[in-house]
Enzyme design. Sequence first.
Site, PDB file in Angstrom:
ATOM      1  CG  HIS A 135      55.425  -3.447  57.547  1.00 49.08           C
ATOM      2  ND1 HIS A 135      55.615  -2.487  56.576  1.00 49.08           N
ATOM      3  CD2 HIS A 135      55.345  -2.777  58.727  1.00 49.08           C
ATOM      4  CE1 HIS A 135      55.634  -1.299  57.139  1.00 49.08           C
ATOM      5  NE2 HIS A 135      55.483  -1.447  58.448  1.00 49.08           N
ATOM      6  CE  LYS A 139      51.144  -2.305  57.828  1.00 45.99           C
ATOM      7  NZ  LYS A 139      50.649  -1.421  58.884  1.00 45.99           N
TER       8      LYS A 139
END
Length: 238
Positions: A135, A139
């Site tokens: 990610h 995140k």
Amino acid sequence: MKIALIGYGKMGKAIEAIATAKGHEIIHRIDVNSPHLLEKEHLQQADVAIEFTTPETAYDNILKCFEANVPVVCGTTGWLDKLPDIKARCLEKHQAFLYASNFSIGVNIFFEINKRLAELMASQTQYDVRMEEIHHTQKKDAPSGTAITLAEQILERQYKKTRWVNKERCKPEELSIVSKRIDPAPGTHIVTYASDIDDITITHTAHSREGFAAGAVVAAAWLNGKKGIFTMKDVLNL
């Protein structure tokens, strides 16, 4: 449909763009600069609330929606130790609540593939299973909520694995989840069954936030007018 957006970061803005394109109205955009909009008299103006905030604030935000008698769709991850309490309160107050670790239609189909593959591989002891998720650096939680959902699906079907761990090197009974944070990745999840002879890998790669946002809007429209506890499986009839 009148929507209250609780959380107006990148995901909130993506949801707004898709919702307005579909003819829905965003009546409240709630963030750290507008906490007063979480008060009952404001939330009650909405048909449904969509909550994408932080693990620290999600629980209280959901309870405020219950108090305002507003159905709430929640996509915040990292707070699930309190999910049983939220479900109990939802039923007690006769409210509507839909949680998903990922609203992408593709990811929810991926969940079903993951469960079926885990069932098929349960008796194939020559394979060891591991996971990886990638990610963007903003995140806030690791592993991702989607990765945890995938891992728990595997643990329910792979009896030689007893728990997941967020590290690469682990014990035989542990399911490894390796979390990487690389910009601008919206989200990639990889499940691999490896043996000395071959590997079997399934992968879902998101190209943008639009899939998550579109799924959240679909879920909100579906939840409007209902009572109870639901997931994306109910929305998509999977």
